[in-house]
Design a protein around this motif. Structure first.
Motif, short mmCIF file in Angstrom:
data_model
loop_
_atom_site.label_atom_id
_atom_site.label_comp_id
_atom_site.label_asym_id
_atom_site.label_seq_id
_atom_site.Cartn_x
_atom_site.Cartn_y
_atom_site.Cartn_z
N SER A 16 -3.55 6.63 1.50
CA SER A 16 -5.02 6.57 1.46
C SER A 16 -5.55 5.15 1.47
O SER A 16 -6.77 4.95 1.45
N SER A 17 -4.68 4.15 1.49
CA SER A 17 -5.16 2.78 1.34
C SER A 17 -4.13 1.80 1.91
O SER A 17 -2.95 2.16 2.10
N ILE A 19 -1.37 -0.66 3.06
CA ILE A 19 -0.22 -0.61 3.96
C ILE A 19 0.07 0.83 4.41
O ILE A 19 0.35 1.07 5.60
N ARG A 39 -2.85 10.68 -4.57
CA ARG A 39 -3.33 11.52 -5.68
C ARG A 39 -4.73 12.05 -5.46
O ARG A 39 -5.12 13.05 -6.07
N ASP A 60 1.30 13.36 -6.29
CA ASP A 60 1.44 12.30 -7.28
C ASP A 60 2.94 12.05 -7.43
O ASP A 60 3.66 12.87 -8.01
N VAL A 61 3.40 10.93 -6.90
CA VAL A 61 4.86 10.71 -6.87
C VAL A 61 5.44 10.59 -8.27
O VAL A 61 6.65 10.77 -8.48
N ASN A 87 5.96 4.66 0.21
CA ASN A 87 5.15 3.44 0.10
C ASN A 87 4.29 3.39 -1.16
O ASN A 87 3.87 2.30 -1.57
N TYR A 155 6.37 -4.66 -12.50
CA TYR A 155 6.27 -4.45 -11.04
C TYR A 155 7.45 -5.11 -10.33
O TYR A 155 8.13 -4.48 -9.51
N LYS A 159 10.63 -3.41 -8.13
CA LYS A 159 10.93 -3.69 -6.72
C LYS A 159 12.37 -4.19 -6.55
O LYS A 159 13.01 -3.93 -5.52
N VAL A 188 0.19 -9.18 0.94
CA VAL A 188 -0.63 -8.66 2.04
C VAL A 188 -2.02 -8.39 1.50
O VAL A 188 -2.18 -7.97 0.33
N THR A 190 -4.56 -6.35 0.65
CA THR A 190 -4.88 -4.94 0.40
C THR A 190 -5.48 -4.84 -1.01
O THR A 190 -5.43 -5.82 -1.76
N HIS A 193 -3.94 -5.74 -5.39
CA HIS A 193 -4.04 -6.84 -6.36
C HIS A 193 -5.30 -6.76 -7.20
O HIS A 193 -5.74 -7.75 -7.76
N1 LIG Z 1 -0.20 -5.68 -0.79
C1 LIG Z 1 0.82 -6.47 -1.07
O1 LIG Z 1 0.68 -7.69 -1.21
C2 LIG Z 1 2.20 -5.88 -1.21
C3 LIG Z 1 3.29 -6.76 -1.24
C4 LIG Z 1 4.56 -6.24 -1.39
C5 LIG Z 1 4.74 -4.88 -1.49
N2 LIG Z 1 3.67 -4.05 -1.46
C6 LIG Z 1 3.91 -2.62 -1.63
O2 LIG Z 1 3.28 -1.89 -0.61
C7 LIG Z 1 3.00 -0.58 -1.08
C8 LIG Z 1 1.56 -0.24 -0.74
O3 LIG Z 1 0.70 -1.11 -1.44
P1 LIG Z 1 -0.73 -1.54 -0.91
O4 LIG Z 1 -0.75 -3.02 -0.92
O5 LIG Z 1 -1.05 -0.81 0.33
O6 LIG Z 1 -1.63 -1.04 -2.14
P2 LIG Z 1 -2.92 -0.10 -2.23
O7 LIG Z 1 -3.88 -0.46 -1.14
O8 LIG Z 1 -3.37 -0.20 -3.64
O9 LIG Z 1 -2.35 1.35 -1.92
C9 LIG Z 1 -1.53 2.03 -2.82
C10 LIG Z 1 -1.44 3.48 -2.41
O10 LIG Z 1 -0.54 4.15 -3.31
C11 LIG Z 1 -1.17 5.35 -3.76
N3 LIG Z 1 -0.65 5.70 -5.08
C12 LIG Z 1 -0.70 4.99 -6.23
N4 LIG Z 1 -0.12 5.66 -7.23
C13 LIG Z 1 0.34 6.82 -6.68
C14 LIG Z 1 1.02 7.95 -7.19
N5 LIG Z 1 1.38 8.05 -8.48
N6 LIG Z 1 1.33 8.96 -6.35
C15 LIG Z 1 0.98 8.88 -5.04
N7 LIG Z 1 0.31 7.86 -4.50
C16 LIG Z 1 -0.01 6.85 -5.31
C17 LIG Z 1 -2.66 5.03 -3.76
O11 LIG Z 1 -3.45 6.19 -3.67
P3 LIG Z 1 -4.06 6.96 -4.97
O12 LIG Z 1 -4.34 5.90 -6.00
O13 LIG Z 1 -5.28 7.63 -4.46
O14 LIG Z 1 -3.00 7.92 -5.38
C18 LIG Z 1 -2.76 4.22 -2.47
O15 LIG Z 1 -2.86 5.08 -1.35
C19 LIG Z 1 3.30 -0.59 -2.58
O16 LIG Z 1 4.57 -0.02 -2.83
C20 LIG Z 1 3.32 -2.06 -2.91
O17 LIG Z 1 4.11 -2.35 -4.03
C21 LIG Z 1 2.41 -4.51 -1.31
#
Ligand SMILES: NC(=O)c1ccc[n+]([C@@H]2O[C@H](COP(=O)([O-])OP(=O)(O)OC[C@H]3O[C@@H](n4cnc5c(N)ncnc54)[C@H](OP(=O)(O)O)[C@@H]3O)[C@@H](O)[C@H]2O)c1
Length: 251
Positions: A16-17, A19, A39, A60-61, A87, A155, A159, A188, A190, A193
């Motif tokens: 939903s958001s 990556i 979720r 909800d994972v 993800n 966190y 990872k 990234v 998004t 943070h």
């Molecule tokens: N952005 C970065 O800088 C970065 C860097 C390294 C790694 N990552 C990794 O990339 C992945 C995606 O992150 P993002 O940056 O895209 O963050 P984001 O925009 O906050 O997206 C996170 C997504 O995870 C979902 N989520 C959270 N808790 C959940 C749960 N319990 N069950 C199912 N879905 C859940 C959220 O939806 P709901 O809250 O609606 O459930 C949302 O769709 C993560 O694993 C993050 O650790 C990101």
């Protein structure tokens, strides 16, 4: 070994958001049948509405019952999965030097989501992935799994554990029809943070990240380190203290 997977039926957790939504859009634009999960149904439906044909499943994972139910729902919709993008993730600032250190309720959500959730979703999806001639499970790790950011200690630890689990899973599934892939992103741009006092500097624009992630997937790579994610992978081996100081500043 590189093996080609045709991404026909794709399930994205955290779709939903950020990556997850971005990767879902890329696969959808190539004609894949894409199911996004998260979720919050309304957030998922907002994303799906921008991509006719994309569908949603509430998942909800961190909740094992939700994982079982959602995977049964997915199995009823597609004959097999070619691609699982594992993800979903959350990130929190936690300060163990504070007068009141984080308690179990502060610590548990990141572990339940980023690590246990990822493992449970992969395990639950394997029977569906095995039904495809070739398939892949893609874990979204982080450069912080190689060099931790001390302000997000749990966190970073989740990872590191995702990387370790990915190595073991890849060994166990070697020679099977299921490829095990890890994407190692840099910072990234998004909403991840949102807990930080200010946006992280030097965040990679999402589209640039997605281009590079898709290129790595198209090349059939097992490990796709991108930007500072790749630097962290290498730096953790050759200059771990220097890189730790670079990311965290001097103590
Ligand atoms: N952005 C970065 O800088 C970065 C860097 C390294 C790694 N990552 C990794 O990339 C992945 C995606 O992150 P993002 O940056 O895209 O963050 P984001 O925009 O906050 O997206 C996170 C997504 O995870 C979902 N989520 C959270 N808790 C959940 C749960 N319990 N069950 C199912 N879905 C859940 C959220 O939806 P709901 O809250 O609606 O459930 C949302 O769709 C993560 O694993 C993050 O650790 C990101």
């Amino acid at each position: 070994m590189t093996r080609r997977v045709t991404d026909k039926a794709v399930l994205v957790t955290g779709g939903s958001s950020g990556i997850g939504a971005g990767l879902a859009a890329r696969f959808h634009s190539r004609g894949a049948q894409v199911i996004i999960s998260g979720r919050d149904r309304s957030r998922l439906e907002e994303v799906a509405a921008r991509h006719p044909g994309m569908s949603v499943v509430v998942l909800d994972v961190a909740d094992p019952d939700s994982v079982t139910e959602a995977m049964a729902d997915v199995a009823a919709r597609v004959p097999h999965l070619t691609t699982l993008i594992n993800n979903a993730g959350i990130q929190r600032l936690l300060d163990f030097s504070a007068a009141e250190p984080p308690g179990p309720r502060d610590v548990a959500p990141e572990i339940a989501t980023n690590l246990t959730g990822l493992i449970n979703v992969t395990a639950a999806a394997l029977p569906l992935l095995r039904r495809a001639e070739r398939s892949r499970v893609v874990h979204v790790g982080s450069g912080l799994g190689f060099v931790p950011f001390a302000n997000t200690p749990v966190y970073s630890a989740t990872k590191a554990a995702v990387h370790s689990f990915t190595l073991s899973l890849r060994r166990q599934l070697a020679g099977s029809s299921v490829q095990v892939v890890e994407i190692i992103p840099p910072v990234v741009d998004t909403p991840l943070h949102r807990d930080l006092p200010s946006p992280p500097p030097r965040a990679m624009p999402l589209d640039v990240f997605l281009d590079r992630a898709m290129r790595g997937l198209d090349a059939g790579k097992d490990e796709i380190g991108i930007g500072l994610g790749r630097v962290s992978q290498i730096g953790a081996r050759v200059a771990p203290k220097r890189l730790f100081a670079l990311i965290n500043g001097r103590a």
